[in-house]
Design an enzyme around this catalytic site. Structure first.
Site, PDB file in Angstrom:
ATOM      1  N   GLU A  29       0.851  -1.196   0.000  1.00  0.00           N
ATOM      2  CA  GLU A  29       0.000   0.000   0.000  1.00  0.00           C
ATOM      3  C   GLU A  29       0.885   1.244   0.000  1.00  0.00           C
ATOM      4  O   GLU A  29       1.723   1.400   0.881  1.00  0.00           O
ATOM      5  CB  GLU A  29      -0.902  -0.022   1.245  1.00  0.00           C
ATOM      6  CG  GLU A  29      -1.877  -1.199   1.217  1.00  0.00           C
ATOM      7  CD  GLU A  29      -2.344  -1.643   2.599  1.00  0.00           C
ATOM      8  OE1 GLU A  29      -2.119  -0.916   3.583  1.00  0.00           O
ATOM      9  OE2 GLU A  29      -2.934  -2.739   2.693  1.00  0.00           O
ATOM     10  N   LEU A  58      -6.002  -1.969  -0.959  1.00  0.00           N
ATOM     11  CA  LEU A  58      -5.812  -1.936   0.501  1.00  0.00           C
ATOM     12  C   LEU A  58      -6.263  -3.274   1.087  1.00  0.00           C
ATOM     13  O   LEU A  58      -7.410  -3.398   1.567  1.00  0.00           O
ATOM     14  CB  LEU A  58      -6.644  -0.780   1.059  1.00  0.00           C
ATOM     15  CG  LEU A  58      -6.147  -0.043   2.293  1.00  0.00           C
ATOM     16  CD1 LEU A  58      -7.053   1.116   2.637  1.00  0.00           C
ATOM     17  CD2 LEU A  58      -5.892  -0.924   3.461  1.00  0.00           C
ATOM     18  N   GLU A  60      -4.265  -6.580   2.984  1.00  0.00           N
ATOM     19  CA  GLU A  60      -3.009  -7.219   3.361  1.00  0.00           C
ATOM     20  C   GLU A  60      -2.998  -8.711   3.060  1.00  0.00           C
ATOM     21  O   GLU A  60      -1.958  -9.272   2.685  1.00  0.00           O
ATOM     22  CB  GLU A  60      -2.724  -6.970   4.844  1.00  0.00           C
ATOM     23  CG  GLU A  60      -2.431  -5.506   5.181  1.00  0.00           C
ATOM     24  CD  GLU A  60      -3.662  -4.614   5.220  1.00  0.00           C
ATOM     25  OE1 GLU A  60      -4.795  -5.152   5.214  1.00  0.00           O
ATOM     26  OE2 GLU A  60      -3.508  -3.378   5.252  1.00  0.00           O
ATOM     27  N   GLN A  82       2.177  -1.856   5.868  1.00  0.00           N
ATOM     28  CA  GLN A  82       2.404  -0.443   6.150  1.00  0.00           C
ATOM     29  C   GLN A  82       2.809  -0.186   7.604  1.00  0.00           C
ATOM     30  O   GLN A  82       3.608   0.707   7.879  1.00  0.00           O
ATOM     31  CB  GLN A  82       1.177   0.375   5.768  1.00  0.00           C
ATOM     32  CG  GLN A  82       1.483   1.826   5.590  1.00  0.00           C
ATOM     33  CD  GLN A  82       0.373   2.549   4.859  1.00  0.00           C
ATOM     34  OE1 GLN A  82      -0.652   2.894   5.429  1.00  0.00           O
ATOM     35  NE2 GLN A  82       0.555   2.761   3.571  1.00  0.00           N
ATOM     36  N   PRO A  89      -3.980  -8.837   9.244  1.00  0.00           N
ATOM     37  CA  PRO A  89      -4.832  -9.536   8.270  1.00  0.00           C
ATOM     38  C   PRO A  89      -4.057 -10.514   7.378  1.00  0.00           C
ATOM     39  O   PRO A  89      -4.667 -11.379   6.766  1.00  0.00           O
ATOM     40  CB  PRO A  89      -5.418  -8.394   7.425  1.00  0.00           C
ATOM     41  CG  PRO A  89      -5.339  -7.183   8.291  1.00  0.00           C
ATOM     42  CD  PRO A  89      -4.095  -7.369   9.125  1.00  0.00           C
ATOM     43  N   HIS A 129      -0.242   1.627  15.926  1.00  0.00           N
ATOM     44  CA  HIS A 129       0.942   2.009  15.158  1.00  0.00           C
ATOM     45  C   HIS A 129       2.222   1.683  15.934  1.00  0.00           C
ATOM     46  O   HIS A 129       3.262   2.281  15.684  1.00  0.00           O
ATOM     47  CB  HIS A 129       0.928   3.508  14.839  1.00  0.00           C
ATOM     48  CG  HIS A 129      -0.138   3.932  13.882  1.00  0.00           C
ATOM     49  ND1 HIS A 129      -1.466   4.022  14.231  1.00  0.00           N
ATOM     50  CD2 HIS A 129      -0.076   4.280  12.567  1.00  0.00           C
ATOM     51  CE1 HIS A 129      -2.164   4.441  13.181  1.00  0.00           C
ATOM     52  NE2 HIS A 129      -1.350   4.590  12.156  1.00  0.00           N
TER      53      HIS A 129
HETATM   54  C1  LIG Z   1      -5.670  -2.750   8.017  1.00  0.00           C
HETATM   55  C2  LIG Z   1      -4.989  -1.459   7.738  1.00  0.00           C
HETATM   56  N1  LIG Z   1      -4.104  -1.370   6.739  1.00  0.00           N
HETATM   57  C3  LIG Z   1      -3.452  -0.224   6.500  1.00  0.00           C
HETATM   58  C4  LIG Z   1      -3.689   0.902   7.256  1.00  0.00           C
HETATM   59  C5  LIG Z   1      -2.920   2.198   6.992  1.00  0.00           C
HETATM   60  N2  LIG Z   1      -3.820   3.205   6.420  1.00  0.00           N
HETATM   61  C6  LIG Z   1      -4.367   4.169   7.175  1.00  0.00           C
HETATM   62  S1  LIG Z   1      -5.444   5.120   6.324  1.00  0.00           S
HETATM   63  C7  LIG Z   1      -5.175   4.248   4.899  1.00  0.00           C
HETATM   64  C8  LIG Z   1      -5.937   4.604   3.656  1.00  0.00           C
HETATM   65  C9  LIG Z   1      -7.417   4.481   3.836  1.00  0.00           C
HETATM   66  O1  LIG Z   1      -8.085   4.902   2.698  1.00  0.00           O
HETATM   67  P1  LIG Z   1      -9.667   4.949   2.618  1.00  0.00           P
HETATM   68  O2  LIG Z   1     -10.248   3.658   3.085  1.00  0.00           O
HETATM   69  O3  LIG Z   1     -10.035   5.404   1.266  1.00  0.00           O
HETATM   70  O4  LIG Z   1     -10.106   6.027   3.706  1.00  0.00           O
HETATM   71  P2  LIG Z   1      -9.718   7.574   3.734  1.00  0.00           P
HETATM   72  O5  LIG Z   1      -8.473   7.662   4.564  1.00  0.00           O
HETATM   73  O6  LIG Z   1      -9.532   8.031   2.337  1.00  0.00           O
HETATM   74  O7  LIG Z   1     -10.862   8.236   4.398  1.00  0.00           O
HETATM   75  C10 LIG Z   1      -4.232   3.241   5.115  1.00  0.00           C
HETATM   76  C11 LIG Z   1      -3.739   2.331   4.074  1.00  0.00           C
HETATM   77  C12 LIG Z   1      -4.639   0.774   8.291  1.00  0.00           C
HETATM   78  N3  LIG Z   1      -4.951   1.809   9.078  1.00  0.00           N
HETATM   79  N4  LIG Z   1      -5.267  -0.404   8.510  1.00  0.00           N
END
Ligand SMILES: Cc1ncc(C[n+]2csc(CCOP(=O)(O)OP(=O)(O)O)c2C)c(N)n1
Ligand SMILES: Cc1ncc(C[n+]2csc(CCOP(=O)(O)OP(=O)(O)O)c2C)c(N)n1
Ligand SMILES: [Mg+2]
Ligand SMILES: [Mg+2]
Lengths: 320, 322, 320, 322
Positions: A29, A58, A60, A82, A89, A129
């Site tokens: 990601e 997105l 895993e 990430q 997952p 985190h």
């Molecule tokens: C399971 C998981 N994988 C990766 C992340 C890291 N991460 C945080 S926000 C994000 C993007 C999320 O995008 P979206 O679902 O479109 O929501 P937005 O932030 O655009 O509102 C990622 C990859 C996470 N929080 N949880």
């Protein structure tokens, strides 16, 4: 030699390995357009193209599951998770497939998957985190695990992982991503898996650690007036048992340090190894200084969770 | 007309494959009762799906079976004893996917779907014309792994064909407890790929759907989801007793509509099949099974040392500690 | 008192607990119409209705995630995972939510989830029907873990789990589901978490085990001419440290036995505990007899993987 | 006309909520720059979705936010300091979901979707008329947890509303790399539930879609998936630098179309809003934020002993070993 931070060394390793072997590709990601949220993959998309550095959906489990299929097609995938806690997952794919598929093929197919992720606490971040998930990975058969604490090892161990024919997981201590800085060999640089590093020699007590805790142990060693040997495990599997046992034979006293929760953490394995093979060398109990068996806390009190110089020093003192 | 693209030779070959699969299945149930193989996942009446869909592939294409398609390697010439040994818990039942372009039998539900996506994508990256075909059940569509895998394939425009064997049961759980969608093919919409629903007992309908999907995939058109509908007409596995949850009268009806006989009838009507050819297909399959079980049983028991043989290419030094 | 098999005792506990508390409900794959693939949930659908015994979609993360929401609605969900290795898709929910949500609510909400599953090897099944995943669970903060070895404990520990205000995972040794047979108290029967059971008293060596390995240890004890104390841990978290340390203080010799892979298995935790707190009681190394760090094998050689009476006895002998 | 069901009083209240959310967000970015809160997930221009969708709920209904909706408790009267403390890493930022019927902020993507399904189903089993509304992003729809949760809710006919904030980016990953579906609302088809696509900057359109979904859910009609489309007009979070991946000109365009001003204009046209009311909404929100940050900063630092306070109701005896 270049003077690099730990995360720059990771980036350097990826550049070198992708250039060296056309079969290596990076997926995860935000690894492409953004170059990774910590910029560990910066420049790869531009240099190697969108086929070799891939921004994935997105998902895993999808990333690691796709990596299994990529291996079947001859690739050597390097998957970025990430963050530590967002790797969970992928555990199902890890345990049911990544660690077993070579065995299942009767040893005929290789699954040279590398999984790398930033891990560990102390970075003043919202929950999830900060985890130290190495136990989940190292307990899984078929998997190797390494954790660097210096920029040179971050490069060398990642290179070793990518070249290794078996699946290897690299946990990168994000606390020191930008503060650990040091000389890193240019170009090809491989630190073989399975060899511990004696970070500091000493005679009276052995401190065993990995990742960001190595530096904590070194600071504790500075603060103490007994002579501490600090062993940086670097590779949790394969484990350099000989280096550990040699040090314990010399000092007779052991303190094991990690951030992960205590129960069945990797420190338990180290203590068990010593209790099994070095019992008659010991002059005192095998101590562990670890995270606690509670959720990693909100950051205003995280310093009470992560092993500190004081806690390590106190454990050492209690042995004398 | 279904199967229009097939010559009489093709049709006969397809028939032979169905008979082979059927014979493998029926003999396996017997072998299980005789204690010669372990628990076995019966696929009786799923032969039209397995033979029909794979008939649209070349040997370079990859097959990703679930436990329900354990014997699908037969259509590639994999020896029966290999598969029998798998069910006998013998290591010679494990094969290298690269030898047959048939992935290992996937035991955990739906987790092989992302593998198929990855293989298809990886081959595409290499400009190889390979298609990946994954098989799974109706229940599998509820798993996250199904979702992530199909979505991955769609986004990567990977040449993958996802074949859902909708036998309307996941062990004792009926399709209504699995989804509220009208059809499982509907799920394709959410991935932006074609979804096709076919009669899972009509081997030519399955073949046609698969051929179209394979052609599209190979031409760069991306993945397809095929739902092959039928109704499970045998227990989930030899260990399962469906009387608690299934209507046995309905099962009897289904058994009467079984797919091998149906295809046989059609081929006889088309004048492709004679008594003789039926008999030879049956006999060839039975001979193959007899030879297979004999070979399996003749093999020496495995060396326990194999425990340590294949986990790692380069094993940790302490692997034997335990 | 009734004479029941272990799986019948599980079934009995579920009947008693669903009758006792209207808030308890059972959910999982095939738990209703079929009464569970091992018939652990037999009769619940008929007796308590389809709202209290629910056949779910085939989705383990969905099951455990839904259970979190059910708790918020006041339910006490009992989730069945159909087999050990098929529980892995639920680990993400377990680690990120089940173990943390009470903490996240500042201790104001309870998540009295029970997860139960058959586990362990020796049953001559295809791959992934044989795993011993307890490390993944017990290493996770916020989670409790218990493993019975007798029918009475299978009932009593499950009842304790269901009544416990915290999330508890029960691993049921499927190898002895139908062969372990014994007296089980009728009606209410609770075995408190956190208390080990001395399965056999002895003076010369302590064998520590749980699940199907308790019986293996007892058989080894029979075969040996030293006096073995066999401790059935029963509860991995909370752990009865006092019972373990008391036995080690008495015998000075320890062999720990489990089926799971060795590295960072729960045996490591037990060994570490002893190395930390009982080092001066020890007259020899702390030994582990465990599964190996390889995929659980095909069943024709599984007996070489699962700790056997011979391997346990050999370990004991090596201590004298 | 959109929002027909709303009285002028309602419209004003909805406006005040949008202003409150906007003010929280804008102040938070400033507080972050001043080092007074940690990394913060900016939701600028997502207010129409958050205020509009929740406006269709009663206070008994549950809200399941992601980090993107961290301040959504404000619409229920949750104090600003609670949310500020969350971003300050202070334990008084953790609340009990039962106090507000607002679940904890979900940090791992999509994993709260099954929670909403479970809550909705669990309330239905108790014959309580509660609806669960979950918020998540476009990226979240790629996760297995999304799939399993929505499918669960559909099968259980649970009164749940799934609101997808499609801001077309998941950090640096554009929607085209996330899905091949034409719309995310299309995913509803695969679950056999209604899928609705609305303009995410039109608060009344969002409200109308949510109201219909909530009514259907409450009447026993099961879940709905709402896709609210817009375009992320701010960085993903304070730690993010989007210049590497986003077209800043496009972002500027989007910023010009921002949703609070748009609603303000509409309400002025309808004669519902005056300069005075605009001013008082702004001032109330600013006062609330000033009071919130003051209260947050006045709080004593937490006792590290809290480490051990809440993991277990009945903790293991050795919890302090470490
Ligand atoms: C399971 C998981 N994988 C990766 C992340 C890291 N991460 C945080 S926000 C994000 C993007 C999320 O995008 P979206 O679902 O479109 O929501 P937005 O932030 O655009 O509102 C990622 C990859 C996470 N929080 N949880
Ligand atoms: C992840 C996982 N969960 C549970 C199981 C146990 N299990 C084996 S088969 C089966 C039902 C599968 O149903 P379906 O997908 O419809 O395929 P079918 O068996 O009908 O061909 C279940 C639940 C499993 N193998 N893997
Ligand atoms: Mg099925
Ligand atoms: Mg987004």
């Amino acid at each position: 030699m270049a003077d690099l931070t730990l995360v720059e060394a990771v980036n350097d390793a990826l550049h070198v390995e992708l250039a060296r072997d056309d079969n290596v590709l990076v997926l995860g990601e935000d690894v492409g357009r953004a170059g990774g949220v910590f910029r560990a993959t910066a420049g790869l998309l531009e240099r190697f193209g969108a086929d070799r550095c891939v921004d994935t959906p997105l998902a895993e489990a999808g990333i690691l599951g796709a990596a299994v299929g990529l291996c079947m097609a001859g690739w050597r995938p390097v998957c970025e998770m990430q963050y530590d806690a967002f790797s969970y997952p992928c555990l199902d794919q890890l345990i049911t497939h990544v660690g077993r598929y070579r065995w299942r093929s009767g040893g005929r197919m290789e699954f040279p998957i590398t999984i790398r992720m930033p891990y560990g606490g102390g970075v003043r971040a919202p929950e999830l985190h900060d985890d130290s998930p190495e136990t989940y990975y190292v307990h899984t058969p078929g998997i190797k695990v390494a954790i660097p604490s210096t920029p040179a090892d971050a490069k060398g161990l990642l290179a070793a992982a990518i070249r290794d024919p078996d699946p290897v997981v690299i946990f990168e201590p994000k606390l020191v991503y930008r503060t650990a800085r040091g000389e890193v060999p240019d170009g090809d640089h491989v630190v073989p898996l399975g060899r511990a590093r004696v970070a500091r020699e000493g005679d009276d007590v052995t401190l065993i650690a990995y990742g960001a805790m190595v530096n904590v142990c070194e600071q504790a060693a500075d603060a103490l007036d007994v002579s501490c040997e600090v062993i940086d495990i670097r590779s949790l599997r394969p484990l350099d048992e000989a280096a550990i046992l040699a040090s314990v034979a010399k000092t007779g006293r052991v303190v094991i340090v990690h951030e992960a929760p205590r129960t069945a953490g990797f420190g338990a394995e180290l203590a068990a190894l010593i209790a099994e093979q070095a019992i008659f060398d010991l002059q005192g109990p095998v101590l562990r200084v670890t995270g606690f068996d509670v959720p990693y806390p909100y950051w205003t009190i995280e310093d009470a969770y992560v092993p500190s110089v004081e806690r390590v020093a106190a454990a050492v003192r209690s042995l004398f | 007309m279904p199967g229009d693209a097939l010559t009489d030779t093709d049709l006969l070959e397809l028939y032979r494959r169905m008979v082979l699969l059927r014979t493998y299945d029926e003999r396996s149930v017997v072998y299980h009762r005789q204690g010669r193989i372990g628990t076995y996942a019966i696929y009786w009446n799923h032969e039209a799906i397995q033979a029909g869909a794979t008939f649209a592939l070349t040997d370079e294409d990859w097959i990703f079976p679930s436990y329900r398609e354990s014997a699908i390697g037969l259509v590639r010439g994999m020896p029966a004893e290999t598969i029998l040994q798998w069910w006998r818990g013998h290591p010679s039942g494990w094969w290298s996917p690269a030898d047959w372009n048939v992935a290992s039998i996937c035991v955990p539900i739906a987790t092989h779907v992302p593998h198929a996506a990855g293989l298809a994508w990886g081959k595409k990256l290499r400009d190889e014309p390979t298609v990946a075909m994954a098989f799974f059940g109706d229940g599998a569509t509820s798993e996250g792994a199904f979702h992530e895998g199909v979505n991955f394939a769609a986004v990567m425009n990977a040449p993958a064909v996802f074949v859902c064997n909708n036998n309307q049961w996941a062990i004792s759980t009926p399709i209504e407890a699995q989804t509220r969608a009208e059809t499982l093919a509907d799920k394709a919409v959410g991935y932006g790929i074609p979804g096709v629903r076919v009669d899972g007992l009509d081997v030519l309908a399955v073949y046609d759907a698969a051929r179209e999907a394979v052609e599209r995939a190979r031409a760069g058109g991306g993945p397809t989801l095929i739902e092959a509908v039928h109704y499970r007409a045998a227990p989930h596995a030899t260990a399962d007793d469906p009387r608690a949850y299934i209507d046995l009268a309905r099962v009897e009806e289904e058994r009467a509509r079984e797919c091998v006989g149906r295809f046989e009838k059609l081929l006889r009507e088309r004048g492709v099949l004679s008594d003789e050819l039926v008999e030879s297909a049956r006999k060839d399959a039975e001979d193959l099974m007899r030879a297979g079980i004999a070979a399996a049983e003749a093999e020496a028991p495995p060396d326990p040392e194999l425990l340590f043989a294949h986990a790692y290419v380069d094993p940790p030094g302490n692997l034997r500690s335990g």
